[in-house]
Design a protein around this motif. Structure first.
Motif, PDB file in Angstrom:
ATOM      1  N   GLN A 220      31.336 -49.291  -1.575  1.00  0.00           N
ATOM      2  CA  GLN A 220      32.097 -48.295  -0.836  1.00  0.00           C
ATOM      3  C   GLN A 220      33.003 -48.906   0.230  1.00  0.00           C
ATOM      4  OE1 GLN A 220      29.096 -45.744   0.750  1.00  0.00           O
ATOM      5  NE2 GLN A 220      28.286 -45.191  -1.259  1.00  0.00           N
ATOM      6  N   LEU A 221      32.886 -50.202   0.465  1.00  0.00           N
ATOM      7  CA  LEU A 221      33.671 -50.840   1.518  1.00  0.00           C
ATOM      8  C   LEU A 221      35.123 -51.018   1.097  1.00  0.00           C
ATOM      9  CD1 LEU A 221      31.161 -53.609   2.677  1.00  0.00           C
ATOM     10  CD2 LEU A 221      31.671 -51.452   3.811  1.00  0.00           C
TER      11      LEU A 221
ATOM     12  N   ILE B 289      21.006 -62.754   7.089  1.00  0.00           N
ATOM     13  CA  ILE B 289      21.584 -61.494   6.629  1.00  0.00           C
ATOM     14  C   ILE B 289      21.371 -61.349   5.130  1.00  0.00           C
ATOM     15  CG2 ILE B 289      23.296 -61.426   8.475  1.00  0.00           C
ATOM     16  CD1 ILE B 289      25.370 -62.366   6.458  1.00  0.00           C
ATOM     17  N   ALA B 290      21.406 -60.125   4.658  1.00  0.00           N
ATOM     18  CA  ALA B 290      21.229 -59.863   3.226  1.00  0.00           C
ATOM     19  C   ALA B 290      22.504 -60.232   2.475  1.00  0.00           C
ATOM     20  CB  ALA B 290      20.906 -58.392   3.004  1.00  0.00           C
ATOM     21  N   MET B 291      22.340 -60.792   1.281  1.00  0.00           N
ATOM     22  CA  MET B 291      23.498 -61.161   0.483  1.00  0.00           C
ATOM     23  C   MET B 291      24.219 -59.932  -0.057  1.00  0.00           C
ATOM     24  SD  MET B 291      23.782 -63.510  -2.925  1.00  0.00           S
ATOM     25  CE  MET B 291      23.449 -62.248  -4.115  1.00  0.00           C
ATOM     26  N   GLU B 292      23.460 -58.890  -0.349  1.00  0.00           N
ATOM     27  CA  GLU B 292      24.030 -57.693  -0.961  1.00  0.00           C
ATOM     28  C   GLU B 292      23.473 -56.463  -0.264  1.00  0.00           C
ATOM     29  OE1 GLU B 292      24.336 -55.953  -5.492  1.00  0.00           O
ATOM     30  OE2 GLU B 292      23.786 -58.031  -5.154  1.00  0.00           O
ATOM     31  N   ASN B 293      24.340 -55.493  -0.025  1.00  0.00           N
ATOM     32  CA  ASN B 293      23.930 -54.232   0.580  1.00  0.00           C
ATOM     33  C   ASN B 293      24.210 -53.088  -0.394  1.00  0.00           C
ATOM     34  OD1 ASN B 293      23.148 -55.311   3.118  1.00  0.00           O
ATOM     35  ND2 ASN B 293      25.296 -55.451   3.704  1.00  0.00           N
ATOM     36  N   SER B 294      23.501 -51.998  -0.219  1.00  0.00           N
ATOM     37  CA  SER B 294      23.657 -50.864  -1.134  1.00  0.00           C
ATOM     38  C   SER B 294      25.025 -50.195  -1.012  1.00  0.00           C
ATOM     39  CB  SER B 294      22.554 -49.840  -0.876  1.00  0.00           C
ATOM     40  OG  SER B 294      22.633 -49.378   0.464  1.00  0.00           O
TER      41      SER B 294
END
Length: 114
Positions: free
Chosen positions: A32-33, A23-28
């Motif tokens: 916003q979460l 999985i990606a460490m950081e998402n765009s």
């Protein structure tokens, strides 16, 4: 003829493991979460780590059996290690986001009793 046998062996050796999907460490959309979303994703990642731990022990048992019957299908890939490292990095990122948003720390997952 030997050439074709060698080529077939090389292709069969690649059949032992599965494709790594870290999985990606950081998402765009991380900023916003909400606290609930961050906590939920953190909990899901912990559950996935438990699944990977079980998969790792199954892989060891499978490799022992395959060593005796068909050594070409042994799994020597780093798939599980790569995914565990990616989940650990993502969880570190989630903890950092939770502290920045003053979210309560995530509670440990309850153990399931058999």
């Amino acid at each position: 003829m030997r050439f074709f046998i060698y080529i077939a062996c090389i292709f069969l050796c690649a059949c032992g493991g599965r494709v790594s999907r870290p999985i990606a460490m950081e998402n765009s959309f991380d900023d916003q979460l909400s606290c609930d979303h961050l906590s939920g994703e953190y909990d899901n990642n912990l559950r996935r780590l438990e699944e990977l731990t079980g998969e790792k022990s199954e892989r060891l048992a499978n490799n022992l059996g395959l060593l005796l019957t068909s050594p070409l299908f042994l799994d020597f890939s780093d798939t599980i290690r790569n995914e565990v490292e990616a989940i650990a990095a993502r969880n570190d990122r989630l903890l950092m986001l939770m502290s920045e948003k003053d979210c309560p720390p995530p509670e440990p997952l309850p153990r399931e009793e058999d």
